[in-house]
Write a protein that holds these residues in place. Structure first.
Motif, mmCIF file in Angstrom:
data_model
loop_
_atom_site.group_PDB
_atom_site.id
_atom_site.type_symbol
_atom_site.label_atom_id
_atom_site.label_comp_id
_atom_site.label_asym_id
_atom_site.label_seq_id
_atom_site.Cartn_x
_atom_site.Cartn_y
_atom_site.Cartn_z
ATOM 1 N N GLU A 1 -1.903 16.132 12.488
ATOM 2 C CA GLU A 1 -2.064 14.804 11.900
ATOM 3 C C GLU A 1 -2.024 14.901 10.379
ATOM 4 N N ILE A 2 -1.062 14.200 9.771
ATOM 5 C CA ILE A 2 -0.899 14.220 8.319
ATOM 6 C C ILE A 2 -0.921 12.785 7.807
ATOM 7 N N SER A 3 -1.701 12.547 6.766
ATOM 8 C CA SER A 3 -1.794 11.195 6.213
ATOM 9 C C SER A 3 -1.699 11.241 4.692
ATOM 10 N N LEU A 4 -1.187 10.154 4.133
ATOM 11 C CA LEU A 4 -1.078 9.981 2.684
ATOM 12 C C LEU A 4 -1.705 8.645 2.331
ATOM 13 N N SER A 5 -2.670 8.663 1.417
ATOM 14 C CA SER A 5 -3.343 7.428 1.027
ATOM 15 C C SER A 5 -3.581 7.424 -0.477
ATOM 16 N N ARG A 6 -3.950 6.246 -0.972
ATOM 17 C CA ARG A 6 -4.211 6.063 -2.400
ATOM 18 C C ARG A 6 -5.702 5.812 -2.591
ATOM 19 N N ASP A 7 -6.299 6.516 -3.547
ATOM 20 C CA ASP A 7 -7.734 6.401 -3.795
ATOM 21 C C ASP A 7 -7.963 6.087 -5.270
ATOM 22 N N GLU A 8 -8.677 4.999 -5.535
ATOM 23 C CA GLU A 8 -8.995 4.623 -6.913
ATOM 24 C C GLU A 8 -10.498 4.489 -7.105
ATOM 25 N N SER A 9 -11.272 5.093 -6.211
ATOM 26 C CA SER A 9 -12.728 4.969 -6.285
ATOM 27 C C SER A 9 -13.301 5.633 -7.532
ATOM 28 N N GLY A 10 -12.606 6.642 -8.064
ATOM 29 C CA GLY A 10 -13.101 7.326 -9.254
ATOM 30 C C GLY A 10 -12.582 6.755 -10.552
ATOM 31 N N GLY A 11 -11.864 5.637 -10.479
ATOM 32 C CA GLY A 11 -11.306 5.021 -11.680
ATOM 33 C C GLY A 11 -9.835 5.336 -11.838
ATOM 34 N N ALA A 12 -9.499 6.602 -11.973
ATOM 35 C CA ALA A 12 -8.097 7.008 -12.097
ATOM 36 C C ALA A 12 -7.476 7.096 -10.704
ATOM 37 N N PRO A 13 -6.302 6.519 -10.504
ATOM 38 C CA PRO A 13 -5.679 6.545 -9.174
ATOM 39 C C PRO A 13 -5.257 7.953 -8.766
ATOM 40 N N GLN A 14 -5.485 8.250 -7.503
ATOM 41 C CA GLN A 14 -5.111 9.546 -6.958
ATOM 42 C C GLN A 14 -4.451 9.367 -5.602
ATOM 43 N N ALA A 15 -3.516 10.252 -5.311
ATOM 44 C CA ALA A 15 -2.950 10.333 -3.967
ATOM 45 C C ALA A 15 -3.748 11.367 -3.190
#
Length: 209
Positions: A136-150
């Protein structure tokens, strides 16, 4: 420690050259045996010797690359989703959550890293005797820390031992995983192994969502 590291890289480099010399001699021997019509078992023995030397030379090359500084060639506004899909091919299903994954990436280096992480994950499942079901492989976007991360995650990664797959250095797969983590960190990202999951984070451009 820095001097020791440089010395180690030079020693490994010299050993790799010696292995390449042995490969030439073994190749010459194989041709002589073939020309002389020697029995199949003798030819098979030399073929196995050549294969072993090839694997060892490849491992030495990985160690040399790991010990040297990385030089990235980032391309602006690269699409991480496309890089990931191209690296893994159509046979691997990737769950994508998010709209854009644009950033400054070295596509060649990142393709190598993502492919080697996936191969390492698959190898660990086989080695653990539990390769049932797809990886299982997933790609998501996370902006919880302020700077956007993949965030890229490989789930259901089972391993027979407890060590971190990114730091095991066990065999070719272990060294490739370590080099992959180094490539990720050179992109200002991170690579971690927790329980049955591998995670990679990479910074994204701030002006897109």
């Amino acid at each position: 420690m820095r001097d020791l590291g440089r010395a180690s890289v030079q020693i490994v480099h010299d050993l790799k050259n010696q292995l390449n010399g042995l490969k030439l001699y073994a190749t010459f021997l194989r041709k002589r045996l073939e020309k002389a019509g020697r029995p199949a078992d003798e030819l098979e023995t030399v073929a196995k010797l050549l294969a072993g030397l090839e694997r060892s030379a490849t491992d030495m090359n990985l160690l040399v690359r790991y010990g040297r500084p990385l030089t990235l060639r980032p391309a602006p506004r690269g699409d991480l989703a496309k890089i990931l899909t191209a690296a893994l091919g159509d046979e691997v299903k990737i769950k994508v959550g998010g709209n854009t994954f644009t950033g400054d990436f070295d596509p060649a280096a990142l393709t190598e890293a993502l492919r080697d992480i996936t191969d390492g994950a698959l190898h660990s499942r086989v080695h653990a005797g539990d390769a049932k079901g797809p990886l299982e492989i997933s790609l998501s976007r996370d902006e919880s820390g302020g700077a956007p991360q993949a965030m890229i995650e490989w789930a259901s990664v089972r391993h027979a031992a407890a060590e971190d797959l990114f730091h095991s250095f066990a065999g070719s797969h272990g060294m490739r995983m370590a080099l992959a983590a180094k490539i990720i960190r050179a992109h200002d990202g991170d690579a971690t192994h927790e329980a049955d999951k591998l995670r990679v984070s990479l910074p994204l451009s701030k002006d897109e969502k």
